[in-house]
Design a protein around this motif. Structure first.
Motif, PDB file in Angstrom:
ATOM      1  N   UNK A 150       2.858  -1.518   3.322  1.00  0.00           N
ATOM      2  CA  UNK A 150       3.084  -2.873   3.841  1.00  0.00           C
ATOM      3  C   UNK A 150       2.021  -3.795   3.262  1.00  0.00           C
ATOM      4  N   UNK A 151       2.443  -4.770   2.435  1.00  0.00           N
ATOM      5  CA  UNK A 151       1.476  -5.700   1.843  1.00  0.00           C
ATOM      6  C   UNK A 151       2.040  -7.107   1.791  1.00  0.00           C
ATOM      7  N   UNK A 173       6.873  -5.790   0.585  1.00  0.00           N
ATOM      8  CA  UNK A 173       6.077  -6.373  -0.494  1.00  0.00           C
ATOM      9  C   UNK A 173       6.288  -7.879  -0.545  1.00  0.00           C
ATOM     10  N   UNK A 174       5.189  -8.621  -0.506  1.00  0.00           N
ATOM     11  CA  UNK A 174       5.298 -10.082  -0.554  1.00  0.00           C
ATOM     12  C   UNK A 174       5.932 -10.560  -1.862  1.00  0.00           C
ATOM     13  N   UNK A 223      10.559   6.441  -3.437  1.00  0.00           N
ATOM     14  CA  UNK A 223      10.892   5.160  -2.809  1.00  0.00           C
ATOM     15  C   UNK A 223      12.380   5.055  -2.514  1.00  0.00           C
ATOM     16  N   UNK A 224      12.698   4.750  -1.259  1.00  0.00           N
ATOM     17  CA  UNK A 224      14.087   4.601  -0.831  1.00  0.00           C
ATOM     18  C   UNK A 224      14.477   3.143  -0.608  1.00  0.00           C
ATOM     19  N   UNK A 225      13.516   2.307  -0.189  1.00  0.00           N
ATOM     20  CA  UNK A 225      13.848   0.927   0.159  1.00  0.00           C
ATOM     21  C   UNK A 225      12.641   0.024  -0.063  1.00  0.00           C
ATOM     22  N   UNK A 226      12.901  -1.195  -0.517  1.00  0.00           N
ATOM     23  CA  UNK A 226      11.848  -2.196  -0.677  1.00  0.00           C
ATOM     24  C   UNK A 226      12.346  -3.507  -0.085  1.00  0.00           C
ATOM     25  N   UNK A 227      11.450  -4.205   0.613  1.00  0.00           N
ATOM     26  CA  UNK A 227      11.791  -5.458   1.284  1.00  0.00           C
ATOM     27  C   UNK A 227      10.907  -6.571   0.752  1.00  0.00           C
TER      28      UNK A 227
END
Length: 269
Positions: A150-151, A173-174, A223-227
């Motif tokens: 979480x960043x 991720x921002x 990695x399965x998911x990125x937001x």
């Protein structure tokens, strides 16, 4: 993701049917409780609140929300660094509520949260706050994720942050701004410089670059998911932020799914 953006931030991470932790509390009591309801989370399961940094869009509603939780018999531990606590009247307001305990966050020091079901390790981000952290969260069982990175709110990706975000199942991720929209947008020049600086916020391209580097690393296959998070409503579009991350994934023929967190609409990952 209950809310993400300059008007308020809050993220809920829960184990499957078990305890949950809240990252930041910059949304009002009504929106927080409505967000819990929208994602099917019982507030009684909330054990901890973690604060990334002292800016008001991450802390401004702590006092009101914690008082409401305490009235319902819920007394989460409030975690922040000592520098962030000293810089935030909102944190002090929340800690005045009976039954609310303070837990100190320190860079690189893991702490047990979620009733012992999760471990959180703070890592440094680069932002113009008293101090700012991202989090590596391990031991999460919900939706098959065992590790979450979480960043948010960082103008660049520190070496420590890059290391902490490797070998994760899910990544928040921002992706704050589109550089051209920022340059041509309505903000004063000084604010534009601040956002684009190493102490500001990541652009879509910077987020995609970091995602690509993580996917190319040894742990990238996990990695399965990125937001995409903290998407600016003035200097970006949700479609641009999501496309930047999706392109980084598709260009590598990777299996991860991409999402974008909204300011007003909770999403579950």
């Amino acid at each position: 993701m209950l809310a993400s953006g300059s008007k308020g931030n809050a993220c809920l991470i829960e184990s499957s049917g078990g305890p949950g932790i809240l990252i930041d509390c910059g949304i009002c009591k009504r929106d927080l409780l409505a967000g819990f309801a929208a994602v099917g989370f019982d507030a009684a399961r909330l054990t901890d609140i973690l604060i990334t940094h002292d800016h008001s869009d991450h802390t401004k509603c702590l006092g009101v929300c914690v008082r409401a939780l305490a009235k319902g018999g819920v007394h989460p531990t409030l975690h922040a660094s000592r520098a962030v606590r000293a810089a935030s009247p909102h944190i002090e307001e929340a800690l005045e509520v009976d039954g609310i305990r303070f837990g100190e966050l320190a860079c690189g020091q893991a702490l047990s949260v979620g009733g012992g079901q999760m471990s959180v390790t703070p890592f440094p981000t680069s932002h113009d706050a008293a101090e700012s952290f991202g989090f590596r969260i391990e031991g999460v069982t919900g939706d098959g994720f065992s590790t979450i990175g979480y960043m948010t709110d960082t103008g660049c990706v520190t070496e420590a942050a890059h290391e902490a975000l490797q070998y994760v199942d899910a990544l928040a991720l921002e992706a704050n701004h589109d550089p051209q929209m920022l340059r041509e947008g309505p903000y004063p020049y000084a604010l534009k410089r601040r956002i684009a600086s190493d102490l500001g916020h990541l652009s879509n391209a910077q987020a995609a670059e970091e995602l690509g580097a993580l996917l190319d690393s040894l742990g990238g296959g996990m990695l399965q998911a990125v937001v995409a998070m903290h998407v600016s409503q003035e200097n970006n579009m949700y479609s641009l932020a999501e496309a930047a991350l999706a392109d980084a994934i598709s260009s590598r023929e990777h299996h991860a799914r991409s999402y974008v967190a909204r300011q007003r609409t909770p999403i579950s990952v």
